[in-house]
Write a protein that holds these residues in place. Structure first.
Motif, PDB file in Angstrom:
ATOM      1  N   VAL A 138       0.817  -1.211   0.000  1.00  0.00           N
ATOM      2  CA  VAL A 138       0.000   0.000   0.000  1.00  0.00           C
ATOM      3  C   VAL A 138       0.856   1.270   0.000  1.00  0.00           C
ATOM      4  O   VAL A 138       0.321   2.370   0.041  1.00  0.00           O
ATOM      5  CB  VAL A 138      -0.947   0.011   1.222  1.00  0.00           C
ATOM      6  CG1 VAL A 138      -1.996  -1.076   1.097  1.00  0.00           C
ATOM      7  CG2 VAL A 138      -0.148  -0.139   2.517  1.00  0.00           C
ATOM      8  N   GLY A 139       2.171   1.118  -0.004  1.00  0.00           N
ATOM      9  CA  GLY A 139       3.037   2.289  -0.031  1.00  0.00           C
ATOM     10  C   GLY A 139       4.444   1.881  -0.391  1.00  0.00           C
ATOM     11  O   GLY A 139       4.798   0.691  -0.292  1.00  0.00           O
ATOM     12  N   ALA A 140       5.250   2.850  -0.776  1.00  0.00           N
ATOM     13  CA  ALA A 140       6.623   2.541  -1.202  1.00  0.00           C
ATOM     14  C   ALA A 140       7.460   1.997  -0.054  1.00  0.00           C
ATOM     15  O   ALA A 140       8.488   1.357  -0.272  1.00  0.00           O
ATOM     16  CB  ALA A 140       7.276   3.813  -1.751  1.00  0.00           C
ATOM     17  N   GLU A 141       7.014   2.239   1.183  1.00  0.00           N
ATOM     18  CA  GLU A 141       7.782   1.751   2.340  1.00  0.00           C
ATOM     19  C   GLU A 141       7.717   0.234   2.476  1.00  0.00           C
ATOM     20  O   GLU A 141       8.533  -0.359   3.176  1.00  0.00           O
ATOM     21  CB  GLU A 141       7.266   2.393   3.636  1.00  0.00           C
ATOM     22  CG  GLU A 141       7.392   3.905   3.681  1.00  0.00           C
ATOM     23  CD  GLU A 141       6.126   4.586   3.147  1.00  0.00           C
ATOM     24  OE1 GLU A 141       5.378   3.956   2.359  1.00  0.00           O
ATOM     25  OE2 GLU A 141       5.906   5.746   3.517  1.00  0.00           O
ATOM     26  N   VAL A 220      -3.048  -4.469   6.961  1.00  0.00           N
ATOM     27  CA  VAL A 220      -1.759  -4.976   7.475  1.00  0.00           C
ATOM     28  C   VAL A 220      -0.622  -4.117   6.928  1.00  0.00           C
ATOM     29  O   VAL A 220       0.273  -3.697   7.668  1.00  0.00           O
ATOM     30  CB  VAL A 220      -1.582  -6.463   7.089  1.00  0.00           C
ATOM     31  CG1 VAL A 220      -0.159  -6.935   7.373  1.00  0.00           C
ATOM     32  CG2 VAL A 220      -2.578  -7.325   7.849  1.00  0.00           C
ATOM     33  N   GLY A 221      -0.665  -3.841   5.644  1.00  0.00           N
ATOM     34  CA  GLY A 221       0.364  -2.997   5.034  1.00  0.00           C
ATOM     35  C   GLY A 221       0.364  -1.596   5.632  1.00  0.00           C
ATOM     36  O   GLY A 221       1.424  -1.039   5.957  1.00  0.00           O
ATOM     37  N   ARG A 222      -0.827  -1.034   5.808  1.00  0.00           N
ATOM     38  CA  ARG A 222      -0.910   0.328   6.354  1.00  0.00           C
ATOM     39  C   ARG A 222      -0.354   0.386   7.775  1.00  0.00           C
ATOM     40  O   ARG A 222       0.350   1.327   8.148  1.00  0.00           O
ATOM     41  CB  ARG A 222      -2.378   0.804   6.333  1.00  0.00           C
ATOM     42  CG  ARG A 222      -2.861   1.259   4.968  1.00  0.00           C
ATOM     43  CD  ARG A 222      -4.168   2.031   5.063  1.00  0.00           C
ATOM     44  NE  ARG A 222      -5.270   1.193   5.515  1.00  0.00           N
ATOM     45  CZ  ARG A 222      -6.060   0.476   4.722  1.00  0.00           C
ATOM     46  NH1 ARG A 222      -5.855   0.483   3.412  1.00  0.00           N
ATOM     47  NH2 ARG A 222      -7.039  -0.249   5.204  1.00  0.00           N
ATOM     48  N   ALA A 224       1.912  -1.610   9.099  1.00  0.00           N
ATOM     49  CA  ALA A 224       3.380  -1.738   9.070  1.00  0.00           C
ATOM     50  C   ALA A 224       4.027  -0.382   8.806  1.00  0.00           C
ATOM     51  O   ALA A 224       5.024  -0.007   9.435  1.00  0.00           O
ATOM     52  CB  ALA A 224       3.797  -2.755   8.003  1.00  0.00           C
ATOM     53  N   ILE A 225       3.445   0.379   7.887  1.00  0.00           N
ATOM     54  CA  ILE A 225       3.989   1.706   7.568  1.00  0.00           C
ATOM     55  C   ILE A 225       3.805   2.659   8.751  1.00  0.00           C
ATOM     56  O   ILE A 225       4.723   3.403   9.127  1.00  0.00           O
ATOM     57  CB  ILE A 225       3.317   2.270   6.296  1.00  0.00           C
ATOM     58  CG1 ILE A 225       3.719   1.426   5.087  1.00  0.00           C
ATOM     59  CG2 ILE A 225       3.676   3.743   6.091  1.00  0.00           C
ATOM     60  CD1 ILE A 225       2.954   1.739   3.810  1.00  0.00           C
ATOM     61  N   ALA A 226       2.629   2.596   9.360  1.00  0.00           N
ATOM     62  CA  ALA A 226       2.371   3.495  10.498  1.00  0.00           C
ATOM     63  C   ALA A 226       3.338   3.221  11.646  1.00  0.00           C
ATOM     64  O   ALA A 226       3.738   4.138  12.379  1.00  0.00           O
ATOM     65  CB  ALA A 226       0.926   3.325  10.957  1.00  0.00           C
ATOM     66  N   LEU A 227       3.730   1.976  11.806  1.00  0.00           N
ATOM     67  CA  LEU A 227       4.634   1.629  12.905  1.00  0.00           C
ATOM     68  C   LEU A 227       6.010   2.277  12.733  1.00  0.00           C
ATOM     69  O   LEU A 227       6.730   2.494  13.716  1.00  0.00           O
ATOM     70  CB  LEU A 227       4.791   0.106  13.007  1.00  0.00           C
ATOM     71  CG  LEU A 227       3.625  -0.630  13.672  1.00  0.00           C
ATOM     72  CD1 LEU A 227       3.737  -2.130  13.420  1.00  0.00           C
ATOM     73  CD2 LEU A 227       3.579  -0.352  15.172  1.00  0.00           C
ATOM     74  N   LEU A 228       6.387   2.559  11.494  1.00  0.00           N
ATOM     75  CA  LEU A 228       7.720   3.132  11.252  1.00  0.00           C
ATOM     76  C   LEU A 228       7.923   4.433  12.023  1.00  0.00           C
ATOM     77  O   LEU A 228       9.031   4.754  12.453  1.00  0.00           O
ATOM     78  CB  LEU A 228       7.916   3.396   9.760  1.00  0.00           C
ATOM     79  CG  LEU A 228       8.082   2.175   8.854  1.00  0.00           C
ATOM     80  CD1 LEU A 228       8.020   2.594   7.385  1.00  0.00           C
ATOM     81  CD2 LEU A 228       9.395   1.459   9.154  1.00  0.00           C
TER      82      LEU A 228
END
Lengths: 482, 458
Positions: A138-141, A220-222, A224-228
């Protein structure tokens, strides 16, 4: 098949041998499919067949295995088991005794499946995995996405010289997704339904369809990115609410392994370790809070630790382990049960496959639900943390000092779930931790988790077990950021 | 285990493929005896004779792997049919370079026929020697452990004519001695592995373990950062974790390796060199990887500078490099990991003995063994675990007291960057499975930065 079983039983009956057990597996198949970043990752189909023979003398066990079922090999393998037992017997110091139990012959057990996972076209499975994996990005990350699926089916014939015999066909399936986000030197992973491959069940492909991996993937993807960019938790003692999946792992590590009688009797001391529980404490030890109710139930529908008969030929049982916070039972085999003075084994002796010696393994070791809904669990928390989905786990060799990390945490503020926190770790000592449990979630928070990666033994064995667990609340737990 | 018969089996399975289909195949044949002992007696004697064939089929750029233990003509045909079906349903691997050619490869590696042929009775006798040695100085001790003897024949072939074969012999011994009299009980540990079992002395190892059992009650140590002397077993475990988190092909490819951004840069003191060497007699030699690529000496850390990641056929192609000879079996569960160094060696250091290292530690902690080590944060190389079976306080260059076991939570990069001194004497430690799949040859190592985060009660 019966003639091969009979051949092995006869061939194992050498000098000093009191009993012979034979497991013949004419067919063990598994399928592992994984899609990682759009590519196939290790698509594998496995087939195995062979036999394992365990013999018992008055002072020793002996085990031998071979991956062939021709008559000469069957005979030689049984002879090798007897030879190994004699080699050990000549150096043994104590008599070996086992419980005397009623023999069940011609037992039958078969997993109930609605959809045979091996009949579902592989294209359908791979399509599901590709769609789910793609939806994680869902994102480049998101630098790595993975969707994986596993299925196992084992047909086993067991016979013993003591008159036990059964045939079983067991099917396990499971699947999961995981996104890895990387940015600015930080790496975060998020998984569903839980980590380390997802969720697993003794069931057919219908279970996989119900997991809805494709539907779950974007969130799940979102996350993971938010956790960064999420903060790490404040260090210090606080109130912790553990989600069902993490509490299932807590049960596994700090109750399941600690109550294996072979560990309690130091039979695993050199490798996995022993237990903080002493043999004389079974029936008397306060293990934790009075709210703590734990059973090992090998008859539970759908569990990876569910079977008809164990690898000593004993019928599956439901064994209370902790009742109202008190240790009342253990996971046991015929040998260890006899040593504790019990007249029955808990029937938990299982091997990974025909090629391994049976050991005491967890079945479905469950924490029973309480009576609070999830919002009610949070209600009593002014400032705390909710933790979900295991990321790392480590515990000492007596199963006392533990430190677990989860993929995600959320602050709890005035009874409500608040913002995300990353890299949360919590730590404690087993009895103090379980004593601090002051509220247990109800059936709506309870889930039966399949764990297909429980390691034990030398040579190493990986067991499939399950843990049913609710969410629950623990006070004054040491938390920090990793 | 007949090498010629193994070649014929692979020839037979590859010969069943349709024209135009490429594949590689592995046949692992092993015979072994494992004698576990506990409470002073052998309790789990295990003998096995197992063979497994793995066939990876490439239908153009679509790959599928099938494994079977059924080596009959019917079993091989079924494997081919199943593998073809799997490959044809697979997503395409755009960077698949095709299988390598290369003729026949039979690296000469140290191998002990005597070790490979040890009988169950001989392995039981090794176990007895460990028990005897452990009891000599501590007759009432509770003794546990394992002796594993193995003989492995690995043969790899592919449709481009590569044929590679290697044999491995191994004897591994591990022994734990516990004195249950004090509160908390005290314990000691020793282990070693060798391709030539005649080089291992069970009595001596048993005595070494019992000598580590503390004769005084263990005391507590507050959490914090300490100078820590990791004895061989503990040092090997730390290095093993470092290699897994740093040099895995997948970690390098996806960017979560703890060495991401550090390739070719200084990560350790200039004296520290860590190799992967499948040919060395100092480890458990195995001449080829699971793709048939010959093993060679690879510098993972060269005088403190990080080398590159381990690569197999696919990860090398995707990263535009050459395979390094570290392929794992392509089937699940290992296949998904890419490649990994498995025969790791730390080059000898300057310290002449453990006693010298203890003296140089000055004030710190001696750790015999690490237990239940797990990753906390892969990208930062942070791991956690416990000490066990011999943890001691060092003051003024001497051991002064046994310690209750400690939990550490530390980055492998921090611990290695702070490596000050390590021993000349090294020992080979088999990996967790004690069967020779992996091994680390390491000396005791002193690091000035190792964080203990809590303690247990024993």
């Amino acid at each position: 098949m019966e003639d091969l079983l009979e051949l092995a039983l006869r061939a194992g009956q050498r000098d000093h041998v009191l009993a012979v057990e034979v497991r013949i597996v004419p067919s063990s198949v598994s399928e592992s499919l994984a899609v990682r970043n759009g590519r196939a990752s290790s698509l594998t189909y496995r087939e195995a067949a062979g036999l394992g023979v365990r013999v018992r003398t008055d002072r020793s066990w002996g085990f031998a295995t071979a991956s062939s079922l021709d008559r000469a090999t069957v005979r030689a393998t049984a002879g090798a088991a007897a030879r190994a037992a004699r080699a050990a017997r000549s150096r043994a110091r104590r008599p070996l005794t086992v419980t005397e139990e009623r023999a069940v012959s011609n037992g039958r057990y078969r997993t109930a499946t609605r959809v045979d996972p091996f009949s579902v076209p592989r294209e359908e499975k791979l399509r599901m995995l590709r769609e789910a994996e793609s939806a994680l990005h869902v994102g480049a990350e998101i630098k790595a996405g993975e969707a994986s699926y596993h299925a196992w089916r084992e047909v086993k014939h067991f016979a013993s010289s003591e008159g036990r015999s059964y045939t079983s066909t067991i099917v396990h399936v499971g699947a999961g997704i995981q996104a890895t986000a990387i940015a600015g030197g930080e790496v975060q992973r998020r998984s569903a339904p839980t980590s380390f491959g997802g969720d697993f069940r003794q069931a057919g492909f219908e279970f996989i369809r119900e997991l809805d991996l494709v539907g779950r993937a974007p969130s799940v993807g979102r996350e993971a990115i938010a956790l960064l960019t999420a903060p790490t938790p404040d260090s210090g003692p606080t109130t912790v609410v553990l989600g069902s999946d993490q509490l299932g792992l807590q049960v596994h590590e700090s109750v399941g392994h600690a109550t294996e009688l072979d560990r309690i009797f130091a039979m695993e001391a050199g490798y996995a370790g022993t237990s903080w529980v002493a043999p004389e404490q079974v029936g008397a030890l306060t293990y934790g809070s009075p709210l703590m109710e734990i059973v090992a139930d090998a008859t539970e529908p759908g569990g990876l630790g569910t079977f008809g008969f164990d690898d000593e030929g004993l019928r599956a049982r439901r064994v209370p382990i902790v009742t109202a916070g008190r240790l009342v039972g253990t996971l046991s085999s015929r040998e260890t049960a006899a040593r504790l003075g019990l007249d029955r084994s808990g029937a938990t002796c299982r091997a990974e496959g025909f090629y391994r010696m049976p050991l005491i393994r967890m079945t479905n070791v469950d924490l029973s639900p309480g009576d609070l809904s999830f919002p009610e669990l949070l209600d009593g928390v002014h400032d705390g943390i909710y933790l979900e989905t295991n990321r790392s786990w480590s515990i000492d060799d007596k199963r006392l000092n533990f430190q677990f990390g989860t993929e995600v945490g959320r602050r709890i503020v005035d009874g409500e779930l608040g913002p995300l926190v990353r890299n949360p770790l919590y730590a404690g000592m087993t009895p103090e931790f379980w004593a601090s449990m002051d509220a247990v979630g109800d059936r709506s928070t309870w889930h039966l988790w399949g764990v297909p990666n429980c390691g034990k033994g030398q040579p190493g064995q990986v067991a499939h077990v399950s843990h049913g667990s609710p969410a629950a609340r623990f006070r004054n737990v040491a938390v920090r950021g990793g | 285990m007949d090498p010629k018969e193994a070649e014929r089996t692979l020839e037979s399975v590859l010969g069943r493929l349709p024209t135009g289909i490429a594949a590689d195949a592995r046949l692992e044949q092993g015979s072994s005896t494992t004698m576990r002992f506990a409470n002073g007696a052998i309790h789990q004697p295990h003998r096995e004779e197992l063979s497994e064939l793995s066939l990876r089929i490439a239908d153009a750029r679509r790959l599928g792997t099938v494994t079977t233990m059924d080596l009959s003509p019917h079993g091989l045909s079924r494997a081919v049919a199943e593998g073809l079906a799997l490959a044809r349903s697979a997503p395409e691997e755009p960077k698949f370079p095709g299988f390598p050619d290369g003729g026949t490869v039979r690296p000469r590696t140290p191998y002990s026929r005597a070790t490979a042929r040890l009988t169950p009775e001989a392995v039981a006798a090794h176990a007895q020697r460990l028990l005897d040695g452990a009891r000599r100085d501590l007759p009432e001790g509770r003794i546990s452990g394992v002796v594993h003897q193995g003989d492995l024949l690995r043969t790899v072939a592919n449709t481009r004519g590569r044929l590679a074969q290697t044999r491995q012999s191994v004897l591994a011994m591990r022994v734990l001695v516990e004195d249950l009299a004090p509160d908390p009980p005290a314990s000691g540990w020793a282990e070693a592995a060798h391709w030539d079992g005649r080089r291992l002395d069970g009595v001596r190892l048993g005595r070494e373990a019992s000598a580590r059992v503390a004769r005084a009650p263990a005391v507590s140590l507050p959490p914090g950062k300490y100078r820590v002397l990791l004895d061989g077993s503990a040092a090997a475990k730390l290095v093993d974790e470092f290699v897994s988190l740093g040099f895995s092909a997948r970690g390098a490819e996806e960017g979560w390796s703890c060495l991401a951004g550090r390739w070719g840069r200084r990560i350790a003191p200039p004296g520290l060199t860590i190799l992967d060497d499948g040919l060395s007699p100092e480890g458990l030699p195995v001449g080829i990887d699971w793709e048939g690529t010959p093993k060679r000496r690879t510098r993972l850390v060269d005088r403190g500078i990080s080398g590159g990641p381990a690569l197999d056929l696919l990860t090398a192609a995707r990263m535009g490099k050459r395979p390094t000879g570290h392929a794992l079996p392509p089937e699940a569960p290992l296949g998904g990991l890419g490649a990994l160094p498995l025969q790791v060696q730390v080059r000898p250091g300057a310290a002449r003995s453990l006693e010298e290292l203890i003296r140089e530690t000055g004030r710190g902690v001696l750790v015999t063994r690490l237990h239940y080590v797990r990753t906390v944060h892969a990208g930062k190389g942070i791991i956690t675990g416990m000490t066990r079976d011999g943890t001691y306080r060092i003051e003024r260059g001497e051991i002064v007291a046994p310690l209750r076991n400690l939990r550490f939570t530390e980055s492998v990069l921090t611990a290695l960057r702070a490596a000050e001194l390590w021993g000349r004497e090294r020992r080979c430690f088999a990996g967790d499975d004690e069967r020779g799949l992996s091994a680390v040859t390491a000396p005791a190592l002193l690091t000035s930065s190792f964080r203990f985060t809590s303690a247990t009660v024993f």
